[in-house]
Design an enzyme around this catalytic site. Structure first.
Site, PDB file in Angstrom:
ATOM      1  N   GLU A  28      -7.224 -36.355 -41.885  1.00 41.65           N
ATOM      2  CA  GLU A  28      -6.102 -37.522 -41.574  1.00 41.65           C
ATOM      3  C   GLU A  28      -7.019 -38.590 -41.138  1.00 41.65           C
ATOM      4  O   GLU A  28      -8.188 -38.710 -41.307  1.00 41.65           O
ATOM      5  CB  GLU A  28      -5.576 -36.792 -40.204  1.00 41.65           C
ATOM      6  CG  GLU A  28      -6.688 -36.746 -39.246  1.00 41.65           C
ATOM      7  CD  GLU A  28      -6.069 -36.725 -37.729  1.00 41.65           C
ATOM      8  OE1 GLU A  28      -5.442 -37.980 -37.246  1.00 41.65           O
ATOM      9  OE2 GLU A  28      -6.137 -35.818 -37.016  1.00 41.65           O
ATOM     10  N   LYS A  90       0.311 -45.910 -36.307  1.00 45.99           N
ATOM     11  CA  LYS A  90      -0.044 -44.668 -36.307  1.00 45.99           C
ATOM     12  C   LYS A  90       1.340 -44.191 -36.687  1.00 45.99           C
ATOM     13  O   LYS A  90       2.331 -44.277 -36.477  1.00 45.99           O
ATOM     14  CB  LYS A  90      -0.186 -44.189 -34.759  1.00 45.99           C
ATOM     15  CG  LYS A  90      -0.562 -42.749 -34.657  1.00 45.99           C
ATOM     16  CD  LYS A  90      -0.645 -42.207 -33.061  1.00 45.99           C
ATOM     17  CE  LYS A  90      -1.971 -42.110 -32.556  1.00 45.99           C
ATOM     18  NZ  LYS A  90      -1.965 -41.689 -31.290  1.00 45.99           N
ATOM     19  N   VAL A 110      -1.548 -35.844 -37.422  1.00 49.02           N
ATOM     20  CA  VAL A 110      -1.455 -34.309 -38.278  1.00 49.02           C
ATOM     21  C   VAL A 110      -0.245 -34.197 -38.850  1.00 49.02           C
ATOM     22  O   VAL A 110      -0.289 -33.749 -39.941  1.00 49.02           O
ATOM     23  CB  VAL A 110      -1.631 -33.568 -37.041  1.00 49.02           C
ATOM     24  CG1 VAL A 110      -1.376 -31.846 -37.361  1.00 49.02           C
ATOM     25  CG2 VAL A 110      -3.137 -33.500 -36.451  1.00 49.02           C
ATOM     26  N   SER A 144       4.531 -32.371 -29.193  1.00 54.81           N
ATOM     27  CA  SER A 144       4.011 -33.088 -30.233  1.00 54.81           C
ATOM     28  C   SER A 144       4.826 -32.808 -31.431  1.00 54.81           C
ATOM     29  O   SER A 144       5.075 -31.560 -31.762  1.00 54.81           O
ATOM     30  CB  SER A 144       2.575 -32.555 -30.323  1.00 54.81           C
ATOM     31  OG  SER A 144       2.098 -33.048 -31.631  1.00 54.81           O
ATOM     32  N   ASP A 146       3.499 -32.309 -34.208  1.00 54.12           N
ATOM     33  CA  ASP A 146       2.607 -31.433 -34.803  1.00 54.12           C
ATOM     34  C   ASP A 146       3.134 -30.087 -34.888  1.00 54.12           C
ATOM     35  O   ASP A 146       3.048 -29.350 -35.764  1.00 54.12           O
ATOM     36  CB  ASP A 146       1.178 -31.507 -34.216  1.00 54.12           C
ATOM     37  CG  ASP A 146       0.440 -32.657 -34.161  1.00 54.12           C
ATOM     38  OD1 ASP A 146       0.878 -33.735 -34.733  1.00 54.12           O
ATOM     39  OD2 ASP A 146      -0.735 -32.786 -33.693  1.00 54.12           O
ATOM     40  N   LYS A 163      -6.297 -29.543 -26.810  1.00 56.97           N
ATOM     41  CA  LYS A 163      -7.007 -30.093 -25.555  1.00 56.97           C
ATOM     42  C   LYS A 163      -6.370 -29.405 -24.445  1.00 56.97           C
ATOM     43  O   LYS A 163      -5.233 -29.214 -24.444  1.00 56.97           O
ATOM     44  CB  LYS A 163      -6.857 -31.468 -25.692  1.00 56.97           C
ATOM     45  CG  LYS A 163      -7.878 -32.322 -26.683  1.00 56.97           C
ATOM     46  CD  LYS A 163      -7.708 -33.727 -26.663  1.00 56.97           C
ATOM     47  CE  LYS A 163      -8.511 -34.407 -27.746  1.00 56.97           C
ATOM     48  NZ  LYS A 163      -8.614 -35.884 -27.854  1.00 56.97           N
TER      49      LYS A 163
END
Length: 320
Positions: A28, A90, A110, A144, A146, A163
């Site tokens: 990425e 982003k 991601v 997210s 993701d 995280k």
């Protein structure tokens, strides 16, 4: 022979590798623009690509340059993304139509990297960590992209887990609900990025690149549309730094609660406080874990490529 997608711009090396059926690893670009300051970001990006190459795979850093999805960046393009930093947009899946239509530059997250990798015929993607369900997400719906991308895009994501600022139990529940295979690499516990332990047992364990590649092959044979999370613990040499960062994370979370910081202000506050409280150790640990992920991800890509060339005549390991 793979027919390359004419919507994309491929670097010559990546184009040759894909057409010849050689292993390619997607990387990425948001980690370059938004994850680290200059010049550490360009140095790390270059070193991560070198790690992938040293293991016998071809690195393909993905970004949007002038509205064109680029699969594999030149040194000049890497420098551009690195120096521009957060000024580069982003780009998640939802942002792709806008950035492409307007001819903008974008650093892929991601979710966007997964999507573009899959459309390019790349099966393995290496990153630092995935996003997840945020704490309090059951009421805020802060989840997210993701995770939803993992539910619908068949790419293996090699990462250090999620995280600990996230709600890891709910993140794993979300992935289970959406049929995403989650395996921990050489451990029974799902890692939490800066720490090897999250307190959550991983749904399954893989002890070698071959075991991961066989799971990818099985998923492909049965035409499962979902991706796979391969969660790799932070390397032991970075564990001490990771523990310092983890203490900073817990303190930052307490400060956020005490100061009643909420909504979109939480993540920027936490990242800044973690960086300050850890005295830069968060950056050092981040660099070490992404390089470790790149090494393992490249091994997986090489083995998976070999499995495909064997036309499916596999010996499945007994310890899956």
């Amino acid at each position: 022979m793979l027919i390359l997608n004419d919507l994309f711009v491929y670097s010559p090396e990546v184009a040759r590798a894909l057409q010849e059926g050689r292993p390619v690893v997607a990387l990425e670009s948001t980690i370059i623009s938004h994850g680290m300051p200059y010049p550490q970001n360009i140095q790390t990006a270059t070193e991560v690509e070198e790690v992938v190459s040293q293991q016998g795979a071809v690195p393909a850093t993905i970004a949007i340059i002038g509205g064109k999805p680029c699969i594999g960046l030149t040194r000049e393009q890497l420098e551009h993304i690195a120096k521009a930093g957060p000024a580069v947009r982003k780009v998640s899946r939802r942002d792709l139509p806008l950035v492409i239509a307007k001819g903008l530059d974008g650093a892929t997250t991601v979710s966007a990297t997964m999507l573009l990798a899959a459309r390019s015929g790349i099966n393995v993607f290496v990153t630092g960590g995935i996003g997840g369900v945020h704490r309090g997400g059951e009421s805020t719906m802060d989840i997210s992209a993701d995770l939803t991308e993992l539910a619908r895009t068949p790419v293996a994501v090699i990462c250090a887990g999620a995280k600990s600022v996230l709600d890891i139990p709910r993140t794993l529940e979300f992935l289970e609900t959406h049929g995403v295979t989650v395996t921990a690499y050489q451990t029974d516990e799902f890692p939490a990025f800066f720490t090897r332990s999250s307190g959550c047992k991983a749904p399954c364990r893989s002890d070698s690149p071959l075991e991961v590649a066989c799971m990818m092959h099985a998923s492909q044979q049965f035409q499962l549309a979902s991706g796979m999370v391969v969660a790799v613990p932070i390397p032991s040499e970075a564990e001490a730094e990771g523990q310092v960062v983890e203490m900073a994370i817990q303190r930052a979370l307490q400060e956020a609660e005490q100061n009643r910081i909420s909504g979109s202000a939480v993540t920027p506050f936490l990242l800044e406080r973690i960086r300050a409280l850890s005295e830069g150790k968060s950056l050092d640990a981040n660099i070490k874990l992404i390089k470790n992920n790149a090494r393992i991800g490249a091994h997986v890509a090489v083995v998976f490529s070999n499995l495909l060339s064997s036309r499916g005549q596999l010996t499945i390991p007994s310890k899956l």
